[in-house]
Design a protein around this motif. Structure first.
Motif, PDB file in Angstrom:
ATOM      1  N   UNK A  18     118.235  30.093  28.497  1.00  0.00           N
ATOM      2  CA  UNK A  18     118.154  30.707  27.166  1.00  0.00           C
ATOM      3  C   UNK A  18     117.185  29.862  26.349  1.00  0.00           C
ATOM      4  N   UNK A  19     116.370  30.522  25.530  1.00  0.00           N
ATOM      5  CA  UNK A  19     115.323  29.806  24.803  1.00  0.00           C
ATOM      6  C   UNK A  19     115.375  30.152  23.324  1.00  0.00           C
ATOM      7  N   UNK A  20     114.838  29.242  22.501  1.00  0.00           N
ATOM      8  CA  UNK A  20     114.758  29.573  21.069  1.00  0.00           C
ATOM      9  C   UNK A  20     113.390  30.221  20.786  1.00  0.00           C
ATOM     10  N   UNK A  21     113.119  30.447  19.516  1.00  0.00           N
ATOM     11  CA  UNK A  21     111.935  31.218  19.127  1.00  0.00           C
ATOM     12  C   UNK A  21     110.609  30.653  19.607  1.00  0.00           C
ATOM     13  N   UNK A  22     110.514  29.311  19.735  1.00  0.00           N
ATOM     14  CA  UNK A  22     109.241  28.745  20.181  1.00  0.00           C
ATOM     15  C   UNK A  22     109.194  28.550  21.701  1.00  0.00           C
ATOM     16  N   UNK A  23     110.221  29.011  22.380  1.00  0.00           N
ATOM     17  CA  UNK A  23     110.213  28.974  23.837  1.00  0.00           C
ATOM     18  C   UNK A  23     110.835  27.734  24.433  1.00  0.00           C
ATOM     19  N   UNK A  24     111.397  26.835  23.571  1.00  0.00           N
ATOM     20  CA  UNK A  24     112.049  25.635  24.125  1.00  0.00           C
ATOM     21  C   UNK A  24     113.385  26.024  24.755  1.00  0.00           C
ATOM     22  N   UNK A  25     113.709  25.368  25.849  1.00  0.00           N
ATOM     23  CA  UNK A  25     114.948  25.708  26.554  1.00  0.00           C
ATOM     24  C   UNK A  25     116.157  25.196  25.772  1.00  0.00           C
TER      25      UNK A  25
END
Lengths: 190, 194, 166
Positions: free
Chosen positions: C94-101
């Motif tokens: 699952x990732x946040x808006x900037x693509x970090x895991x």
């Protein structure tokens, strides 16, 4: 990755000859004239582009990925018909599609198209990747033929003469290429 | 491919060499079975169509229809594989598609011309079962050599015995050893006949 | 042999072939739909074992990223399938808006050394994760992990930008 890096990778670590088991027969393997080499690279680049774009933007969005071999057959027939018409117009004879001599080339072109199409999505990388993979194949078959020529001078046990030796040589090449793959690039995804 | 310098009949072994693109990828039982079935179905469809389509269509048309038929069968096989195991499909779809363009299947698409060619074509259809079996067995053998165990579930291959056999180099070594052994057996059989 | 017979036979065969190709297309679309359901379920359940409700699946096939699972009110999740010579590593991230895991869960049992190492490297790359210990395998896997993280970030940025445009 730069274009030079891409060509280097597809010639060694990601070489289609060893990764896809496309070992040439030895009858003509590795022998390419300049014009046939250019034609082969262009065909590989176009096959990668056409198949890659159609797979990604035409088949995948509709869940029709399984139709890919039918699509490639259609592309093959279309390209062959166009080539035949061109050669007829120029007054040159053309080989029939069912000529066995064309089968290995067809196989390599599809392997290149599948290999490159699954890695890249941009038009430029599909074109360059297709040509680079074909160049890698030509280089690898050249290396293999050179090894086989050299081994003809050696006293190889009788059961290993011919194809077994060819496959053993390919195995050693595959090991060397795998070292390049693991050591320098690991996996290519752009 | 000529398997040796012309001294051993090249028929079945030539086809095995033509199967190399599938054998190289077949490094587990599940992959081997999937590729074996895909190859067998495409090969049978191509051979059957080349034999059964009316000769009046001409060799180019029969070749085109047979190749398209083989491609359709490969497409249906890939769809079935996707239903069975989506991960296996993602790993193997390229090779399933490529099975249509392997040399044995392309050769099977060519309409036999003479009566003896037709008889040979029927015989070679039976060889398809053997090639499919070989692909599956290669997968199982390579998996065993690489991991020390054989698993029917894709993605459950663990352990480490001789990992080289999971790689293309391992497939080439196995093919080379099998071809050399075949030559020895043929030579022994011929020696005992004469 | 009559030329018209040959032409007629050719057209009949071509029409039959077109019908079979159309049937193959339907089979492919059906298989794709079923596979999407299975993959979405596998990814959702790996991240939230008690997950309920429908999740939308998008096939991407960008590098090692197989596809994305979108579920209302939850961060986007991606299914990662990284292949290496002896096998493959599967995980749901699952990732946040900037693509970090935010969270990464391997799918199935990660039995071999490569899978275990990949799981450690991917988990170590997550936000707020403790620095993972080092291994001799890392040198050959680092490029794969970096490529996958960059692909995830690019895909998620692209998705959020497309949503903002809507």
């Amino acid at each position: 990755m730069s274009v030079i890096g891409l060509v280097f990778y597809l010639t060694l670590g990601g070489n289609v000859m060893v990764q896809w088991g496309l070992i040439p027969s030895g009858k003509k393997g590795g022998a390419f004239s300049a014009s046939s080499l250019v034609a082969f690279l262009a065909a590989a680049a176009l096959a990668s582009l056409a198949h890659g774009l159609a797979f990604r933007y035409l088949l995948s969005p509709w869940g029709l990925e399984s139709l890919a071999p039918i699509l490639f057959s259609a592309l093959l027939f279309g390209a062959f018909a166009a080539l035949k018409a061109l050669r007829t117009a120029l007054g040159k004879p053309s080989r029939p599609l069912h000529d066995e001599g064309l089968f290995p080339t067809t196989l390599v072109l599809y392997a290149v198209a599948l290999s490159i199409g699954s890695r890249f999505s941009s038009t430029w990388l599909l074109l360059v990747g297709g040509a680079a993979a074909a160049l890698g194949y030509v280089a690898a078959t050249g290396f293999l033929e050179a090894i086989m020529e050299r081994l003809e001078l050696e006293r190889v046990p009788e059961p290993f003469r011919g194809a077994p030796l060819r496959f053993l040589s390919a195995a050693l090449m595959a090991l060397a290429f795998a070292g390049v793959d693991a050591g320098f690039f690991s996996r290519l995804s752009i | 491919m000529t398997i040796d310098d012309g001294r051993v009949p090249a028929g079945p072994l030539a086809s095995i060499a033509g199967l190399a693109p599938l054998l190289v990828f077949s490094n587990s039982l599940s992959l081997g079975v999937a590729l074996g079935i895909a190859f067998f179905l495409a090969y049978s469809a191509a051979g059957a169509m080349a034999l059964l389509l009316p000769a009046r269509l001409g060799r180019p048309a029969v070749f085109a229809f047979s190749l398209t038929g083989a491609a359709v069968v490969a497409s249906l096989t890939a769809s079935a594989l996707r239903l069975f195991d989506p991960f296996l499909f993602e790993a193997a779809y390229g090779r399933v598609f490529l099975s249509v363009f392997t040399l044995p299947v392309l050769r099977a698409c060519v309409m036999p011309e003479t009566v003896s060619d037709r008889e040979r074509a029927i015989e070679s259809l039976l060889w398809g079962v053997g090639y499919a079996f070989l692909t599956a067995v290669t997968g199982a053998v390579r998996q065993f050599l690489a991991t020390g165990a054989v698993s029917t579930r894709f993605g459950a291959e663990h352990g480490s015995l001789l990992p080289i056999f999971a790689q293309p180099a391992g497939a080439f070594i196995l093919i080379a050893l099998a071809a050399a052994a075949f030559k020895v057996v043929i030579k022994a059989v011929r020696g005992s006949e004469s | 042999m009559d030329v018209s017979d040959k032409t007629r036979d050719t057209w009949i065969l071509a029409a039959a072939m077109a019908l079979i190709v159309a049937a193959s297309g339907f089979a492919s679309a059906y298989a794709s739909g079923q596979a999407a359901r299975q993959l979405a379920k596998a990814a959702s359940e790996a991240l939230v074992p008690s997950a309920r409700g429908e999740a939308d699946w998008t096939t991407l096939r960008e590098g090692s990223v197989l596809g994305r699972v979108d579920k209302r009110g939850e961060p986007a999740a991606y299914l990662v399938v990284a292949r290496y010579p002896d096998g493959e590593f599967r995980a749901a991230a699952s990732v946040d808006g900037d693509g970090s895991i935010l969270d990464l869960r391997p799918l199935g049992d990660s039995g071999d050394a490569y899978s275990k190492r990949l799981a450690a490297l991917f988990s170590g790359a997550g936000k707020g994760a403790a620095r993972a210990d080092a291994s001799t395998l890392d040198a050959s896997l680092k490029a794969l992990v970096t490529d996958t993280l960059e692909t995830l970030a690019a895909l998620e940025r692209g998705r959020t930008e497309a949503e903002d445009d809507d």
